[in-house]
Design a protein around this motif. Structure first.
Motif, PDB file in Angstrom:
ATOM      1  N   ILE A 221       0.858  -1.180   0.000  1.00 33.84           N
ATOM      2  CA  ILE A 221       0.000   0.000   0.000  1.00 33.84           C
ATOM      3  C   ILE A 221       0.893   1.227   0.000  1.00 33.84           C
ATOM      4  N   TRP A 222       0.746   2.065  -1.042  1.00 34.59           N
ATOM      5  CA  TRP A 222       1.564   3.262  -1.218  1.00 34.59           C
ATOM      6  C   TRP A 222       0.735   4.472  -0.822  1.00 34.59           C
ATOM      7  N   PHE A 223       1.238   5.258   0.120  1.00 36.97           N
ATOM      8  CA  PHE A 223       0.523   6.435   0.636  1.00 36.97           C
ATOM      9  C   PHE A 223       1.163   7.710   0.077  1.00 36.97           C
ATOM     10  N   ARG A 224       0.318   8.617  -0.447  1.00 39.28           N
ATOM     11  CA  ARG A 224       0.760   9.924  -0.925  1.00 39.28           C
ATOM     12  C   ARG A 224      -0.274  10.972  -0.506  1.00 39.28           C
ATOM     13  N   ASN A 225       0.186  12.212  -0.361  1.00 37.40           N
ATOM     14  CA  ASN A 225      -0.667  13.334   0.018  1.00 37.40           C
ATOM     15  C   ASN A 225      -0.445  14.475  -0.977  1.00 37.40           C
ATOM     16  N   PHE A 226      -1.530  14.918  -1.644  1.00 35.10           N
ATOM     17  CA  PHE A 226      -1.444  15.931  -2.693  1.00 35.10           C
ATOM     18  C   PHE A 226      -2.320  17.130  -2.344  1.00 35.10           C
ATOM     19  N   GLN A 227      -1.872  18.286  -2.752  1.00 34.94           N
ATOM     20  CA  GLN A 227      -2.668  19.508  -2.644  1.00 34.94           C
ATOM     21  C   GLN A 227      -3.474  19.716  -3.922  1.00 34.94           C
TER      22      GLN A 227
END
Length: 346
Positions: A221-227
């Protein structure tokens, strides 16, 4: 005389007090009768309509009350601590607690969550000051998921250009691959309740300006946070152009096991492809030791071949030791070289 007047006044007030108590009692009886009538009418309406007034209110609007307890174990490094701080800043419905002293008694975590009025728990467990495991659990009844955290990069380390408002709510996005397996659907539901910020959270703000993405690739599971950018910064007066800019943090989760209860219970899912980092380090050390053993084996083979090629000594031949002894016995004067005669004809 004064005592007589006082006694007469008390005797005159007694019937008035008795009458007042009787009136209060009648009022209480009337109120109780009205309550009974109201309760009977509610029951009658419930039988006719099929649900009570409380159930009707629940069917009209269900309030999302998700609160997450965030804590870690002893032995966490600075990078692990910064990752926890980043998650606390992203999730305004998180309650952070002090470190848990015992790594063996994980049954204490549901009690801590109940004391903090939380129904979800994120527990970071550090092993050997280099391995990080994350527990995501629904308390107090479960289920709970144990995952290995890898490739951790915090906000301060990445220094991305994206930014979002602290306390704002984020959109939780999942890959389609989560719906293909049973354990993927379970992980999706647990993460939705943990990372989804309720609209009426205590520290939340009524803004949605970032996206939390969970992608499933290679059973990780790959976690990313984008604006969410609605305008191009180079053209502020131009048309609306929605784009995504990464904020951080980023990390990779490898599911290990899923338990039925909260930090205990029967094993629902077990990842057969998972190899513990301690076993990986042991294999690396074993490979280095294998190189050493190969080098020593080559040296032993070389010495054995040298011994096989050595000829046996001849009994009639004179050994080198005897030759050296004879040379030592010869006086040194016999070894002085003869000088050439001087030439006088020059």
């Amino acid at each position: 005389m004064a005592t007589v007047l006082k006694a007469q006044s008390q005797a005159a007030n007694k019937p008035e007090l008795k009458s007042g108590k009787r009136k209060e009692k009648r009022k209480r009886d009337d109120v109780e009768d009205e309550d009974v009538v109201m309760a009977e009418s509610r029951l009658a309406s419930a039988h006719t309509t099929g649900y009570s007034q409380g159930e009707e209110g629940l069917q009209k609007k269900k309030r999302n009350k998700q609160r997450v307890l965030l804590l870690c174990s002893r032995g966490v490094t600075s990078r692990m601590r910064h990752l926890m701080n980043d998650l606390e800043a992203l999730l305004p419905h998180v309650k952070k607690d002090s470190k848990l002293d015992s790594k063996n008694n994980l049954g204490l975590l549901p009690e801590l969550a109940e004391l903090n009025n939380c129904n979800n728990t994120l527990y970071f467990e550090a092993r050997r000051h280099e391995d990080l495991y994350m527990w995501a659990a629904k308390t107090p009844n479960g289920p709970s998921i144990k995952m290995h955290v890898q490739n951790v990069h915090t906000m301060d380390e990445l220094k991305m250009t994206g930014n979002c408002l602290k306390g704002s709510r984020g959109i939780v996005s999942f890959d389609k691959a989560f719906d293909e397996t049973q354990w993927g659907r379970l992980v999706k539901e647990v993460f939705t309740q943990i990372f989804g910020v309720p609209p009426l959270a205590r520290k939340s703000k009524p803004f949605i300006d970032h996206i939390l993405t969970f992608s499933l690739l290679d059973n990780k599971i790959w976690f990313r946070n984008f604006q969410i950018m609605e305008k191009d910064p180079e053209q502020p007066n131009g048309p609306l152009q929605t784009s995504l800019v990464e904020i951080g943090p980023r990390f990779v989760l490898t599911p290990i096991k899923i338990f039925e209860g909260a930090f205990n219970g029967t094993t629902i899912f077990s990842n057969p492809e998972f190899v513990s980092p301690a076993a990986v380090r042991m294999a690396v050390r074993r490979s280095k030791g294998e190189k050493y053993r190969i080098r020593k084996g080559v040296e032993s083979e070389r010495s054995s071949r040298r011994d096989l090629r050595r000829r046996p000594e001849d009994e009639l031949a004179v050994s080198k030791a005897t030759i050296l002894e004879r040379l030592r016995k010869i006086p040194a004067a016999q070894f002085t070289p003869a000088r050439s005669p001087k030439r006088t004809d020059l």
